[in-house]
Design an enzyme around this catalytic site. Structure first.
Site, mmCIF file in Angstrom:
data_model
loop_
_atom_site.group_PDB
_atom_site.id
_atom_site.type_symbol
_atom_site.label_atom_id
_atom_site.label_comp_id
_atom_site.label_asym_id
_atom_site.label_seq_id
_atom_site.Cartn_x
_atom_site.Cartn_y
_atom_site.Cartn_z
ATOM 1 N N GLY A 11 0.824 -1.204 0.000
ATOM 2 C CA GLY A 11 0.000 0.000 0.000
ATOM 3 C C GLY A 11 0.858 1.254 0.000
ATOM 4 O O GLY A 11 1.877 1.323 0.687
ATOM 5 N N ARG A 21 13.494 9.849 -2.999
ATOM 6 C CA ARG A 21 14.351 10.999 -3.297
ATOM 7 C C ARG A 21 15.627 10.947 -2.469
ATOM 8 O O ARG A 21 16.736 11.182 -2.975
ATOM 9 C CB ARG A 21 13.582 12.292 -3.012
ATOM 10 N N ARG A 72 0.835 -5.362 -5.461
ATOM 11 C CA ARG A 72 0.987 -6.576 -4.663
ATOM 12 C C ARG A 72 1.224 -7.746 -5.616
ATOM 13 O O ARG A 72 0.665 -7.785 -6.705
ATOM 14 C CB ARG A 72 -0.257 -6.809 -3.804
ATOM 15 N N SER A 73 2.048 -8.692 -5.196
ATOM 16 C CA SER A 73 2.395 -9.803 -6.075
ATOM 17 C C SER A 73 2.386 -11.116 -5.315
ATOM 18 O O SER A 73 3.213 -11.343 -4.437
ATOM 19 C CB SER A 73 3.784 -9.582 -6.698
ATOM 20 N N ASP A 103 4.628 -4.575 5.925
ATOM 21 C CA ASP A 103 4.945 -5.922 6.374
ATOM 22 C C ASP A 103 5.226 -6.873 5.212
ATOM 23 O O ASP A 103 6.224 -7.605 5.209
ATOM 24 C CB ASP A 103 3.785 -6.457 7.220
ATOM 25 N N SER A 105 6.134 -6.133 2.192
ATOM 26 C CA SER A 105 7.345 -5.688 1.509
ATOM 27 C C SER A 105 8.584 -6.168 2.255
ATOM 28 O O SER A 105 9.566 -6.614 1.648
ATOM 29 C CB SER A 105 7.359 -4.157 1.411
ATOM 30 N N THR A 125 4.372 2.770 5.595
ATOM 31 C CA THR A 125 2.971 2.342 5.681
ATOM 32 C C THR A 125 2.240 3.258 6.645
ATOM 33 O O THR A 125 2.793 3.653 7.676
ATOM 34 C CB THR A 125 2.848 0.884 6.163
ATOM 35 N N ASP A 127 -0.083 2.351 8.496
ATOM 36 C CA ASP A 127 -0.597 1.559 9.616
ATOM 37 C C ASP A 127 0.273 1.623 10.866
ATOM 38 O O ASP A 127 -0.182 1.270 11.959
ATOM 39 C CB ASP A 127 -0.751 0.093 9.192
ATOM 40 N N ASP A 129 2.624 -0.319 11.767
ATOM 41 C CA ASP A 129 2.632 -1.664 12.352
ATOM 42 C C ASP A 129 3.905 -2.448 12.060
ATOM 43 O O ASP A 129 3.913 -3.680 12.141
ATOM 44 C CB ASP A 129 1.415 -2.459 11.856
ATOM 45 N N ARG A 162 -26.081 13.974 17.417
ATOM 46 C CA ARG A 162 -25.975 12.570 17.051
ATOM 47 C C ARG A 162 -24.655 11.974 17.526
ATOM 48 O O ARG A 162 -23.694 12.687 17.836
ATOM 49 C CB ARG A 162 -26.040 12.406 15.527
ATOM 50 N N GLY A 170 -5.723 0.666 9.277
ATOM 51 C CA GLY A 170 -4.710 0.215 10.214
ATOM 52 C C GLY A 170 -4.454 -1.276 10.165
ATOM 53 O O GLY A 170 -3.618 -1.788 10.905
ATOM 54 N N ARG A 171 -5.198 -1.983 9.319
ATOM 55 C CA ARG A 171 -5.117 -3.450 9.268
ATOM 56 C C ARG A 171 -5.347 -4.025 10.663
ATOM 57 O O ARG A 171 -6.390 -3.799 11.248
ATOM 58 C CB ARG A 171 -3.768 -3.888 8.680
ATOM 59 N N ALA A 186 -12.146 11.909 20.939
ATOM 60 C CA ALA A 186 -13.205 10.909 20.796
ATOM 61 C C ALA A 186 -13.628 10.361 22.152
ATOM 62 O O ALA A 186 -12.805 10.195 23.055
ATOM 63 C CB ALA A 186 -12.738 9.765 19.897
ATOM 64 N N GLU A 187 -14.918 10.080 22.282
ATOM 65 C CA GLU A 187 -15.431 9.545 23.534
ATOM 66 C C GLU A 187 -15.095 8.060 23.706
ATOM 67 O O GLU A 187 -14.938 7.573 24.830
ATOM 68 C CB GLU A 187 -16.948 9.728 23.605
ATOM 69 N N ARG A 243 -24.703 7.611 13.186
ATOM 70 C CA ARG A 243 -24.303 7.692 11.791
ATOM 71 C C ARG A 243 -22.884 7.133 11.662
ATOM 72 O O ARG A 243 -22.081 7.255 12.575
ATOM 73 C CB ARG A 243 -24.335 9.137 11.282
#
Length: 319
Positions: A11, A21, A72-73, A103, A105, A125, A127, A129, A162, A170-171, A186-187, A243
């Site tokens: 990704g 560069r 991806r391969s 990961d 790669s 990445t 993620d 991770d 709302r 993040g996988r 965030a709550e 929502r």
């Protein structure tokens, strides 16, 4: 070492161009030729390899994505595919390879290393991770993209009173959700690394409503469940107007932040230094703002750990 190659795989992540560069210009500074592999490991097997000059990487440090392209391969996961890749590297006279990616790669770079071809992995990445580094290239930009979205969603959440669920990427890692959730106020934050109690989450949201709280933001990491499933589970426990927003691939795009540009430049240059010192089979990273490197095989065996102290703090601040 007279020639090195560089490829981006998996990704895409903001800052990959800055890393390429750095690899190109650091190598040319030391009078080393650089060849770019177009299209990741798939391009490596097919021999889609081009020589890169200083001008090849001009005007790209601020651009998202990767101008070398990525793919991806499945074929490269086989021994035959890997040997085809090595044959192409030998054909072009390339002595070492810098692999920028996540990961999968790294696992490709590990396979080449085990077959005697020197590679250096650079963590790219969103993620965050990858073992052996505190931060990966692209993570900071992605988190800032999520924060921008949360700020906008909060405006409409407060207008309509709302609860909004925001699903982030993040996988199997919760870093994007955790950092964005804490920074965005965030709550509730749902991450794979911590147990989730939907009953307790619903009760906490209801308690907030009872004391006059008009809106709430819930961040869900994709490694836990999708946003719509989270909404369904909460609504089964509590009657709420919810929502769902799935941010998706917008998190991968955009101009990299200063943090990602600097990190990519440092890591890319360090990868070249390792190859010039005949230290292949390494993975570079950053810990406490200091560059580090590990044996790539050992690095992949390290577990990824999310900062649970931040998770605890976010819970305490969201009362």
């Amino acid at each position: 070492m007279k020639r090195i190659g560089v490829l981006t795989s998996g990704g895409d992540a903001p800052g990959m161009n800055a890393a390429v560069r750095a690899v190109v210009r650091k190598a040319i500074y030391h009078e080393i030729e650089v060849y770019g592999v177009i299209g990741g490991y798939a391009g490596l097997m097919s021999g889609n390899i081009e020589k890169l000059e200083l001008g090849s990487v001009g005007d790209i440090i601020h651009r998202g994505g990767t101008f070398l392209q990525s793919a991806r391969s499945e074929e490269f996961k086989t021994k035959e595919g890997q040997q085809r890749g090595i044959a192409q590297l030998r054909k072009h006279g390339i002595d070492g390879l810098v692999v920028i990616g996540g990961d999968g790669s790294y696992r490709g770079a590990k396979a080449l290393t085990e077959q005697g071809f020197p590679c250096v992995g650079v963590p790219g990445t969103i993620d965050n991770d990858i073992p052996g580094t505190q931060f990966t290239i692209g993570f900071d930009t992605a988190v800032n993209t999520v924060i921008d979205a949360i700020d906008k969603i909060r405006d409409t959440a407060s207008s309509h009173e709302r609860t909004f669920i925001v699903e982030v990427m993040g996988r199997n890692a919760g870093d994007i959700a955790l950092w964005a959730g804490l920074a965005g106020g965030a709550e509730t934050i749902l991450i794979p690394e911590a147990e989730q109690d939907i009953q307790e989450i619903a009760q906490r949201l209801k308690k907030g409503q009872d004391r006059g709280k008009k809106h709430s933001i819930i961040i869900v990491a994709e490694g836990v469940m999708n946003g719509y499933e989270a909404s369904k589970q909460i609504q089964e426990v509590a009657d709420m107007d919810i929502r769902v927003t799935v941010l998706g691939h917008v998190q991968r795009g955009g101009s990299p932040t200063v943090t990602d540009r600097v990190l990519a430049s440092r890591l890319g240059a360090r990868a070249v230094e390792l190859l010039l010192a005949d230290k292949g089979g390494r993975a570079v990273g950053i810990e406490n703002n200091k560059l580090v490197d590990y044996d790539i095989i050992e690095a992949l065996a390290m577990p990824h750990k999310v900062d649970l102290d931040l998770y605890k703090l976010s819970s305490e601040l969201s009362i």
